[in-house]
Each structure stands twice: as structure tokens, then as C-alpha cells.
Design an enzyme around this catalytic site. Structure first.
Site, mmCIF file in Angstrom:
data_model
loop_
_atom_site.group_PDB
_atom_site.id
_atom_site.type_symbol
_atom_site.label_atom_id
_atom_site.label_comp_id
_atom_site.label_asym_id
_atom_site.label_seq_id
_atom_site.Cartn_x
_atom_site.Cartn_y
_atom_site.Cartn_z
ATOM 1 N N GLU A 141 1.065 -1.143 0.213
ATOM 2 C CA GLU A 141 -0.416 -0.064 0.681
ATOM 3 C C GLU A 141 1.100 1.602 -0.369
ATOM 4 O OE1 GLU A 141 -2.816 -0.425 -0.524
ATOM 5 O OE2 GLU A 141 -3.863 -2.212 -0.649
ATOM 6 N N HIS A 186 1.766 1.914 -3.170
ATOM 7 C CA HIS A 186 0.577 2.808 -4.300
ATOM 8 C C HIS A 186 0.847 4.044 -3.626
ATOM 9 C CE1 HIS A 186 -1.348 0.028 -5.819
ATOM 10 N NE2 HIS A 186 -1.934 -1.120 -5.066
#
Length: 630
Positions: free
Chosen positions: A418, A421
């Protein structure tokens, strides 16, 4: 091409859903009350709005701006100043509405049972839809302006060059843009297209009955989707087989219902393809990002050509499990027993920061301070949305990361993923104007998967115990199965069912089962005795939500191969590799995704990235076999 405003919102929402659904399993231990969690482990949404009241005031201020933009209808070609003013106002409106959506959706995700925040989330979604319908005139009107006029306007008003990529894409797809009235009809029809997925989602997650089974331990288990996700990797082979058989019987019982839902969804894709004049649903879907259809077909062809490599992995799994026949129900089981690698919050945070140090201080220092500045919502709690995601749509603030961290290997891998991202969003937002900051879905999983590879390299270097290394290596190889081979398997099935409907073939449950079974047998080597698959499991297609997302899943596989190539260059210290990668992360959508990757040295129109991925997979299998002893 749908009208710009509505289409951007749809892409944003779909991306958020996928980051959670595809990659991460549901959390089953979210028992703590959110109020009992230390604030340092929770995100700080006051960076977006200081209060719900401030959010409401901002929302009320946006809709008059939509009407102001509508007043430009018929005037966009007047002169350079008028066009630039309109585009800037439209950009600023979307920027604020994206921020509004981020706040409402993340507040709702803190407690999915909170009706107040669910209502806020629905309210902003409705406002987006209204705005999209009102502004359906924009794409047709802009497309009607001659390119020579736009070129002249850009010379007169240099700031218009911020939108150069947008106009290039607009003119590239000009022949698919319809009249103002037709675009409005398609925008309204877009609401209807959501129905098949919404029905699927509610039925499969809330109303579909599931069986109660008894495991070998005597434990009675209500086998819904969350329980299946947890127990499909059960250490007991008989329990795994029971979980698979009874779970898929549930879908078999309702296969005709699922078939009709999926058939309706594909017919909606065919409607869009026919209305706009594309040659195929595939072309209609991927043309927005200027992805050649050959990239899709090449992925499927390369995977099928390299199925022997996948079968080698399955044989290693069989050897580790110590079974005479590998069954489909064995594919999620760990082949290494007695290994439990735990990483508490501090250890997990340090691993992610240290793993990203090859990317330089400008990267890892931001990751380090993000934990202290309210970017991350770390732990599970009652009612919190399951899974994990990164939300980078608040352009003027910073990305946010939702986690359900459980102090285990999956947790720290998800955290690294994550933050890939998040840093992609952070760098794009920092270096691009808002109009070019939102990166394409085609490259969305590159940064996340590069981070996973960096983390795996670090943990492997720190792990010397044999079984622990075996466990880590198999986790990495399992990623090749689930992300590269399985997602391509889905992509091949998705292509076949769309082609069938395009050719006028109905999709009954039996037809879908037969299509899926053929692909499943081929991928897993059923007929060659590699992995035994019961006929019942051919209904697995009914379980997969991604078939409602119109050619999305192939991008997980292409991003994976790109990340392998990039990760190798970075870790090998290839001159310029890190700088090129950081430039890629900073480029947003300023160029087409294929071109951005080419600038890093990764050409997705060639076989080279795929070849490198297979080389990496074989390397990890070599390492496993060294530990096992050939």
C-alpha cells in the site's frame, strides 16, 4: 469515451474497490472498539476537513460551480482565455469533489455500520452523478474544436499546455465520441450498468445462504466467503477438501442466477462497444489508456507458452505438502509447517522503511514520517472496512492508507504494497498539475509490487533458518501463482465470454462452466496429472467479482511483470534505474502508460518483461529445490 467528469469518478471508485478486493483477505478478528486504539495508530482526516460541518459547507458550495461550468456550453471554442478558464474551473471543481469523496468514504470505512457516514458517502456519489450528467456536453464540444485551433490556443495561452495530454487523448479517440444528446444518454445508461454488479455484491455477500460444516477438530463452521478465505489454507487436507467442496456447492446451487447477472453485465459492455463503434469490447475498454489490444493477447499467449514453469511450481507445492496427488483444494495450503513469522507494528514499520532505502532518501524518508503524520489507519476495529487500500485522491493533502494489520507476514507485505501506491500518488501529486496527477490503472500495481519485491529481498537477507526461508520463498512463488498466472487465467476467460456475446452466443450457466473448466484444466495441468480439479470447481467464475469490471484484471499481471523487471534493475544497481523509476512515479498521466514504462526501460509491447518474470520465478524455485535437496 464517457463524459470526462463522470468517467474520472467511476475510475477513482473502481480503483479503490480493487486495491482492497483483489489483494487482501477479510480480517476476522476486528473486535476492538475504535475509541480504544491509540490515536498514533489512526489516520487524521482533519487534514482534509476540520469537521463534518466543514465538509457539508464545502459540498454545498460545489454544485453552483457545476451550474457555472454549464454556462460555458457552446463557448469553449471562443478563444484561448475562455477555454483555459473553463478547464481550470473544471479541474478545481473535480479536485475539491475528490477531496469531499475521500473524506466521506474514509469516514464510512472507519465503521461500515455508521449510517450517518454511509449517508454522506451516498450523497457525494449522487452529486458526482448529477455533475457528470450536466457536463455531458464537454467531450463532444471539445472534440468538435479543430486540432489546429487548439494548437493555436496553446501558443496564445501557454498554460493550456498543461492539458496537452488530455487533448491528444481526446483527438485520438475522437471518432468514438458521440453527440451531446447521445453522450447524455450513455451517461445515464451508465447508472444502469452498475445494477448487475450491485445485485451480485449484495446477493453473494449478504443474502446468499451458505452451509455449516464440521471440521476434523469438531469445530462447526458457517462457511461464508470470509470463512472460506480463512480455511481454504487449513493444514488438514481433508478439511481443505471439505471447505472447497461445500463452498462451491453453494455457488453451483445458484449458478443460473449468477450467469444471468454476468450475461447482463457483458451485454452492457457490448452496448457501449456498439454505440461508440469499437471493434470489440476489449478495444472499447483499454483504448482510453492507449493500450494496444496486442498487449492483452500477448499476455495470454506468453502465459500459455510458459505453463510448464507454472507446473514446475505446482510439483514443488505437491512435494512440500507430501501428497500423492495435488488437488485444487491444496493450492492455498502452506507447504511449510511450524513457521510463524510475526512482525509487530514497530518491526513492520522499520522493515518497510528499510526495504525502500534502495530508492533513496527522498523516498524512504517520506515513508518514515508518514507513520507519524496521520497517513495510516493501522489496526482492525469493530465495523471497520476489511482489507487494505491507499487513497491518493486528496491532491492538496497527502495519501492515506487503510490497514487491518495483524502483526504477521501478510500484514507487513500488505503495508509495503500500500505504501507503493501511496508514494506513487504522493510523487505524482507533488510533481504534476492536478489534470495530470492521476496515474493510469494500467500502471497502478507497478509501484506496489516493486515494494513487495524490495521487502522480500530484505527479509530473505535477514532470514537464515531453513524452514523460515522455505516459507518466504513459497510466499513469493505463491504471488506468481495468484497475481501472474491466476489473473491471466481470469483475463483469458473474460475475453472468451465477451467474444461469445459479441458473436450472439447466450451465456448459460452450463456454457460458462464449460468455458471456465477448459481454461482451469489447461492452466493447472489436470489432464497431464499435475493438479486434480473436480468438475464442481468449474463454477468458480461465479465467485469472482472482477468479471463485472470490464477487462481490469489483466493489469495486475502486466504490472507484476513490469515490477519484476524494474525491481531487478533497482536491486542490481543498474545505472540510472532508480532515477528512471522515481521519474516514472512522478509522471502521473502526463504521458500514456506504455510510454512511461518504456522510459524506465520496460517495453510492455515486447516479451522481455515477461521473460524476466519467468527467469525470476525459476530462480526462486531453484532456491527452494536447493533447500529441499534435489
Amino acid at each position: 469515451m464517457k463524459n470526462l467528469f463522470f468517467n474520472v469518478f467511476k475510475v477513482f471508485c473502481t480503483t479503490m474497490i480493487f486495491f482492497s478486493t483483489v489483494l487482501f483477505t477479510q480480517n476476522l478478528s476486528a473486535q476492538r472498539d475504535r475509541n480504544d486504539i491509540d490515536p498514533k495508530y489512526k489516520w487524521d482526516l482533519t487534514h482534509l476537513y476540520p469537521s463534518d460541518e466543514a465538509w457539508k459547507i464545502s459540498l454545498e458550495n460545489q454544485m453552483p460551480k457545476v451550474d457555472e461550468l454549464v454556462s460555458y456550453r457552446g463557448k469553449l471554442s471562443t478563444n484561448a482565455k475562455t477555454l483555459f478558464t473553463f478547464l481550470e474551473k473544471q479541474s478545481n471543481l473535480y479536485k475539491e469533489m475528490s477531496r469531499l469523496y475521500s473524506y466521506a468514504s474514509m469516514k464510512a470505512d472507519e465503521d461500515t455500520g455508521n449510517a450517518f457516514y454511509q449517508g454522506m458517502n451516498q450523497e457525494i456519489s449522487q452529486k458526482f452523478s448529477i455533475a457528470g450528467s450536466k457536463m455531458s456536453f464537454v467531450s463532444p464540444e471539445l472534440a468538435a474544436i479543430p486540432k489546429e485551433t487548439i494548437d493555436k490556443f496553446m501558443k496564445q495561452q501557454p498554460k493550456l499546455k498543461t492539458y496537452a495530454q488530455f487533448f491528444d487523448n481526446l483527438y485520438r479517440q475522437q471518432k468514438y465520441i458521440l453527440s451531446d444528446k447521445e453522450e447524455r444518454i450513455i451517461a445515464e445508461a451508465g447508472k444502469l450498468k452498475q445494477a448487475p454488479y450491485n445485485i451480485y455484491n449484495i446477493f453473494s455477500n449478504a443474502e446468499m445462504p451458505f452451509p455449516t460444516i464440521t471440521l476434523s477438530t469438531g469445530e462447526k463452521l458457517y462457511l461464508d466467503q470470509a470463512a472460506y478465505t480463512k480455511h481454504r489454507s487449513n493444514e488438514n487436507a481433508a478439511d481443505r477438501a471439505l471447505v472447497f467442496r461445500e463452498f462451491w456447492k453453494s455457488f453451483e446451487n445458484y449458478k443460473s442466477t449468477f450467469a444471468q447477472q454476468l450475461y447482463a453485465n457483458i451485454n452492457a459492455d457490448v452496448f457501449t462497444k456498439n454505440a461508440r463503434g469499437y471493434n470489440s469490447c476489449l478495444e472499447s475498454s483499454i483504448s482510453a489508456n492507449n493500450i494496444p489490444v496486442e498487449v492483452y493477447h500477448s499476455l495470454i499467449a506468453n502465459i500459455n507458452k510458459n505453463l510448464p514453469t507454472f507446473h514446475r511450481y505446482l510439483n514443488i507445492k505437491k512435494r512440500l505438502l507430501g501428497v500423492d496427488t495435488l488437488k485444487y483444494s491444496d493450492t492455498y495450503a502452506s507447504g511449510v509447517k511450524g513457521v510463524e513469522m510475526m512482525f509487530d507494528y514497530e518491526k513492520g514499520k522499520d522493515l518497510v522503511v528499510n526495504a525502500t532505502k534502495p530508492l533513496g532518501e527522498s523516498y524512504y524518508s517520506v515513508v518514515a514520517r508518514a507513520f507519524d503524520e496521520g497517513w495510516v489507519d493501522m489496526y482492525p476495529s469493530k465495523g471497520k472496512r476489511s482489507g487494505a487500500y491507499s487513497n491518493g485522491s486528496a491532491y492538496d493533502v497527502h495519501p492515506y492508507v487503510l490497514m487491518n494489520y495483524n502483526d504477521d507476514f501478510d500484514g507487513v507485505t500488505t503495508l509495503a504494497h500500500e505504501f507503493g501506491h501511496a508514494m506513487h500518488s504522493y510523487l505524482s501529486n507533488k510533481n504534476q498539475a492536478f489534470a495530470n496527477a492521476d496515474y493510469s490503472i494500467f500502471v497502478a500495481e507497478v509501484a506496489s509490487t516493486v515494494n513487495e519485491r524490495l521487502l522480500a529481498k530484505l527479509i530473505l537477507e535477514e532470514t537464515t533458518e531453513k524452514n523460515a526461508r522455505l516459507s518466504l520463498l513459497m510466499d513469493i512463488l505463491d504471488g506468481f501463482r495468484t497475481t501472474l498466472f491466476r489473473q491471466t487465467q481470469f483475463a483469458e476467460f473474460e475475453l472468451k465470454i465477451h467474444e461469445a456475446v459479441e458473436n450472439g452466443q447466450p451465456l448459460t450457466a452450463d456454457v460458462l462452466n464449460a468455458m471456465y473448466k477448459d481454461i482451469l484444466y489447461r492452466y493447472y495441468g489436470h489432464n497431464e496429472g499435475i493438479c486434480n480439479i473436480e468438475d464442481l470447481y468449474a463454477v468458480e467464475w461465479a465467485y469472482i467479482p472482477h468479471f463485472y469490471y470490464n477487462f481490469y484484471v489483466y493489469q495486475y499481471a502486466t504490472s507484476f511483470t513490469a515490477s519484476v523487471a524494474l525491481g531487478q534493475d533497482i536491486l542490481n544497481g543498474t545505472p540510472g534505474a532508480t532515477d528512471k523509476y522515481l521519474k516514472f512515479l512522478s509522471s502521473g498521466s502526463s504521458k500514456y502508460p506504455i510510454d512511461l514504462l518504456k522510459e524506465t526501460g520496460v517495453d510492455m509491447t515486447s516479451e522481455v518483461p515477461f521473460v524476466k518474470a519467468m527467469e525470476a520465478m525459476n530462480y526462486y524455485m531453484d532456491e527452494v529445490e536447493k533447500l529441499l535437496g534435489k
